[in-house]
Design a protein around this motif. Structure first.
Motif, short mmCIF file in Angstrom:
data_model
loop_
_atom_site.label_atom_id
_atom_site.label_comp_id
_atom_site.label_asym_id
_atom_site.label_seq_id
_atom_site.Cartn_x
_atom_site.Cartn_y
_atom_site.Cartn_z
N ALA A 257 36.21 58.84 83.75
CA ALA A 257 37.23 58.78 84.80
C ALA A 257 37.83 57.38 84.88
O ALA A 257 39.01 57.21 85.19
CB ALA A 257 36.63 59.19 86.14
N LEU A 258 37.02 56.37 84.57
CA LEU A 258 37.50 54.98 84.62
C LEU A 258 38.62 54.77 83.60
O LEU A 258 39.66 54.19 83.91
CB LEU A 258 36.33 54.03 84.35
CG LEU A 258 36.69 52.55 84.20
CD1 LEU A 258 37.26 52.01 85.52
CD2 LEU A 258 35.45 51.74 83.78
N ARG A 259 38.41 55.20 82.38
CA ARG A 259 39.38 54.99 81.31
C ARG A 259 40.30 56.19 81.09
O ARG A 259 41.09 56.20 80.13
CB ARG A 259 38.65 54.65 80.02
CG ARG A 259 37.85 53.35 80.11
CD ARG A 259 37.08 53.10 78.83
NE ARG A 259 36.33 51.85 78.90
CZ ARG A 259 35.46 51.44 77.99
NH1 ARG A 259 35.21 52.20 76.92
NH2 ARG A 259 34.82 50.29 78.13
N ALA A 260 40.16 57.21 81.91
CA ALA A 260 40.98 58.43 81.82
C ALA A 260 40.77 59.16 80.49
O ALA A 260 41.65 59.88 80.02
CB ALA A 260 42.46 58.10 82.00
N MET B 124 32.57 74.66 82.70
CA MET B 124 32.72 73.54 81.77
C MET B 124 31.68 72.48 82.12
O MET B 124 31.67 71.95 83.23
CB MET B 124 34.13 72.95 81.87
CG MET B 124 34.38 71.73 81.00
SD MET B 124 34.77 72.15 79.28
CE MET B 124 36.46 72.78 79.47
N LEU B 125 30.77 72.19 81.18
CA LEU B 125 29.79 71.13 81.38
C LEU B 125 30.44 69.79 81.02
O LEU B 125 30.96 69.63 79.92
CB LEU B 125 28.55 71.37 80.52
CG LEU B 125 27.41 70.35 80.64
CD1 LEU B 125 26.81 70.38 82.04
CD2 LEU B 125 26.33 70.61 79.59
N VAL B 126 30.39 68.83 81.95
CA VAL B 126 31.10 67.56 81.77
C VAL B 126 30.11 66.40 81.82
O VAL B 126 29.44 66.18 82.84
CB VAL B 126 32.18 67.36 82.86
CG1 VAL B 126 32.90 66.04 82.65
CG2 VAL B 126 33.15 68.53 82.87
N GLY B 127 30.01 65.68 80.71
CA GLY B 127 29.22 64.45 80.68
C GLY B 127 30.15 63.29 80.98
O GLY B 127 30.94 62.87 80.13
N ASN B 128 30.08 62.73 82.20
CA ASN B 128 31.01 61.70 82.65
C ASN B 128 30.45 60.29 82.43
O ASN B 128 29.26 60.12 82.17
CB ASN B 128 31.34 61.92 84.13
CG ASN B 128 32.52 61.09 84.59
OD1 ASN B 128 33.44 60.82 83.81
ND2 ASN B 128 32.51 60.66 85.84
N SER C 138 34.52 63.00 92.37
CA SER C 138 35.73 62.67 93.13
C SER C 138 36.70 61.85 92.29
O SER C 138 37.93 62.03 92.37
CB SER C 138 35.36 61.92 94.41
OG SER C 138 34.58 62.74 95.26
N ASN C 139 36.19 60.92 91.48
CA ASN C 139 37.07 60.12 90.63
C ASN C 139 37.71 60.96 89.54
O ASN C 139 38.85 60.70 89.13
CB ASN C 139 36.30 58.95 90.02
CG ASN C 139 36.41 57.69 90.87
OD1 ASN C 139 37.44 57.44 91.47
ND2 ASN C 139 35.34 56.91 90.93
N LEU C 140 36.98 61.97 89.03
CA LEU C 140 37.58 62.88 88.05
C LEU C 140 38.77 63.62 88.67
O LEU C 140 39.83 63.74 88.06
CB LEU C 140 36.54 63.88 87.55
CG LEU C 140 35.50 63.36 86.56
CD1 LEU C 140 34.40 64.40 86.34
CD2 LEU C 140 36.14 63.01 85.21
N LEU C 141 38.57 64.09 89.91
CA LEU C 141 39.63 64.81 90.60
C LEU C 141 40.81 63.88 90.89
O LEU C 141 41.98 64.24 90.70
CB LEU C 141 39.09 65.41 91.89
CG LEU C 141 40.08 66.18 92.77
CD1 LEU C 141 40.71 67.32 92.00
CD2 LEU C 141 39.39 66.69 94.03
N SER C 142 40.52 62.66 91.36
CA SER C 142 41.56 61.70 91.69
C SER C 142 42.35 61.29 90.44
O SER C 142 43.59 61.17 90.48
CB SER C 142 40.94 60.47 92.35
OG SER C 142 41.92 59.49 92.63
N ARG C 143 41.63 61.10 89.34
CA ARG C 143 42.30 60.71 88.10
C ARG C 143 43.21 61.83 87.60
O ARG C 143 44.33 61.59 87.14
CB ARG C 143 41.26 60.36 87.04
CG ARG C 143 41.83 60.02 85.68
CD ARG C 143 42.66 58.74 85.73
NE ARG C 143 41.83 57.54 85.71
CZ ARG C 143 42.32 56.31 85.81
NH1 ARG C 143 43.64 56.13 85.95
NH2 ARG C 143 41.51 55.27 85.79
N PHE C 144 42.76 63.08 87.70
CA PHE C 144 43.54 64.21 87.19
C PHE C 144 44.77 64.47 88.05
O PHE C 144 45.88 64.67 87.53
CB PHE C 144 42.67 65.46 87.14
CG PHE C 144 43.42 66.70 86.74
CD1 PHE C 144 44.05 66.79 85.50
CD2 PHE C 144 43.52 67.78 87.61
CE1 PHE C 144 44.75 67.93 85.13
CE2 PHE C 144 44.21 68.93 87.25
CZ PHE C 144 44.83 68.99 86.01
#
Length: 504
Positions: free
Chosen positions: A158-161, A123-127, A28-34
């Motif tokens: 997602a924290l640091r974009a 897309m494999l994402v290591g967050n 959710s933070n990835l989506l919110s940041r984007f």
């Protein structure tokens, strides 16, 4: 957030993208940041399903991405069918500081490929790169898994974009390129002359007779090797080989396509004035979509091999540009795979035939086979009771300890018919059927294990199926839910397409 029809029509392309992965990995933070350039430190598990739309410009064209987010909690798994439906792109997210979330990506990927579009781009994402001091999953491990499963790979915070925008934009670009490439391929197929009968298979049926894997294709091409000859293989009672021209057959004035030919071998052992009539196909593996591009030789008719014509094939099998285009998936990590299928037919018609095409039902017919006390089974095959679908009687065979290539490592399952239900038992027949074998998961919302194929079945041949249906370690792990109270449930779904009878 909803999207109006007017807004959708104002874009050149529309893509549905889904976010999948365990709860708490930061989807959710990835989506919110984007979409909004916002981030929250509070953890609030997503309830239900949410989606946001964003329009991107690629090649000067507006592209609308509809991005869906849902909870990664196991209680939310029953909604997967609706969530996955229509998705052509996915971000599979794990937390680099929690190894279990990386392990679980295998299950998420299996769910995705069982339910989403066959051409889905992943897309494999290591967050959570911002917690590097407690990283449990290294970049190398994540990248290796992505390459193995034909996924793209990126690490984000997602924290640091960090790399968040790149992850979404790269995925949309790759989806766009893939769609354009497939469109061009379909247009090319539609305009091909009848000298080539081409079809793209869906699913993961492998070549019936021979596979040739070439690693470091660029080295083969750049080394100036004009022709590569494969090992000799047997098919339909004869010996064959493939000839591959990586830069095209210059003797036939080709330098911008790959040329491939099927050659009959050991002809000195054949009788005088020999002739061999065959139907043959050359296949190219698509590593991204796990499909085969299938090219049928001989104008779709039988090819006649004889003393003065010992090879048939394609001087222009596929253009080098199309072959090397990354989005097509034929050349992946500089590796490619060709296949061959060769079917010998009689020189002259010896029997009359009657092909009955069956009007398919709305849904496949299903047979359920319940196997109790599974742990007591030995390596001997277990056979189901006969069951009837249409006018055909079928039987399933199961090898608890595996069979052939799956011996001691996989559960093996096969299907075969043994009676078409009409005429003399001496009649010869073939049945063309599409079928799906599934081992049910006893857990509520758990992912079932399934494989599907299509095949011409005949009376005298062994069954057709899956020697490597599923790993025994996965089957016997009680956490996976395939065995409950030592009971295994196998489903067979069958769709009969046609019945070919040879009348004496």
């Amino acid at each position: 957030m909803t999207t109006s029809r007017r807004e959708e029509h104002n874009t050149d392309h529309f893509f549905k993208i889904i976010l999948i992965g365990d709860s708490g990995v930061g989807k959710s933070n990835l989506l919110s940041r984007f979409c909004h350039n916002k981030f929250t430190l509070e953890f609030n598990s997503t309830i239900g399903v949410e989606f946001t739309t964003k329009t991107l410009i690629i090649d000067g064209k507006p592209i609308m991405a509809q991005i869906w987010d849902t909870s990664g909690h196991t209680k939310a798994r029953p909604i997967t069918d609706a969530y996955y439906r229509g998705a052509t792109g996915a971000l599979l997210v794990y937390d680099v500081s929690k190894h279990i979330t990386f392990i679980n990506t295998k299950k998420w990927l299996a769910d995705l490929r069982n339910n989403a579009d066959p051409n889905v781009v992943v897309m494999l994402v290591g967050n959570k790169l911002d917690v590097r001091q407690s990283v449990m999953v290294s970049t190398e491990v994540g990248k290796s898994f992505a390459e193995k499963e034909s996924m793209y790979f990126v690490e984000t915070s997602a924290l640091r974009a960090t790399n968040v925008e790149n992850a979404f934009i790269d995925l949309v670009e790759k989806m766009y390129r893939s769609r354009i490439s497939r469109k061009k391929d379909m247009e090319a197929l539609e305009t091909m002359t009848l000298s080539r009968s081409v079809s793209v298979s869906s699913g993961n049926n492998e070549p019936a007779h021979y596979k040739l894997k070439i690693e470091s294709f660029s080295l083969l091409s750049e080394a100036g090797i004009e022709i590569y000859e494969s090992d000799v293989f047997e098919a339909s009672g004869y010996k064959w080989k493939l000839e591959v021209y990586p830069n095209g057959n210059e003797k036939e004035f080709v330098n911008d396509h790959i040329s491939v030919y099927l050659v009959i071998c050991d002809t000195k052992n054949l009788e005088k004035d020999w002739e061999v009539h065959v139907y043959f196909k050359i296949l190219i593996y698509d590593h991204i979509r796990h499909n085969y591009l299938t090219i049928q030789g001989g104008d779709g008719k039988r090819a006649r091999f004889h003393e003065k014509k010992t090879r048939w094939g394609f001087r222009k099998l596929i253009s080098l540009d199309s072959f090397k285009e990354a989005e097509n998936g034929y050349l992946f990590n500089d590796s490619c795979e060709f296949g061959a299928e060769v079917f010998v037919v009689p020189k002259y018609t010896q029997k009359d035939q009657c092909l009955s095409m069956v009007k398919p039902p709305i849904t496949m017919n299903t047979h359920v086979w319940t196997i109790s006390k599974f742990s007591l089974l030995t390596e001997e095959p277990l056979y189901s009771e006969d069951f009837k679908i249409g006018k055909v009687k079928w039987k399933l065979s199961l090898y608890p300890k595996g069979f052939k290539t799956g011996k001691n490592t996989n559960l093996s399952i096969f299907l075969r018919p043994h009676d078409v239900g009409s005429g003399s038992q001496s009649d010869e027949w073939k049945i063309y059927a599409k079928f799906k074998i599934r081992v049910k998961n006893h857990k509520a919302g758990g992912a079932h294990k399934s494989e599907e194929a299509d095949h011409w079945f005949c009376k005298t041949a062994d069954g057709w199926g899956f020697p490597c249906f599923m790993l025994l370690s996965d089957l016997h792990d009680y956490k996976n839910g395939f065995l409950s109270n030592d009971t295994l449930i196998v489903e067979a779904k069958i769709l009969i397409v046609g019945i070919l009878k040879h009348l004496v």
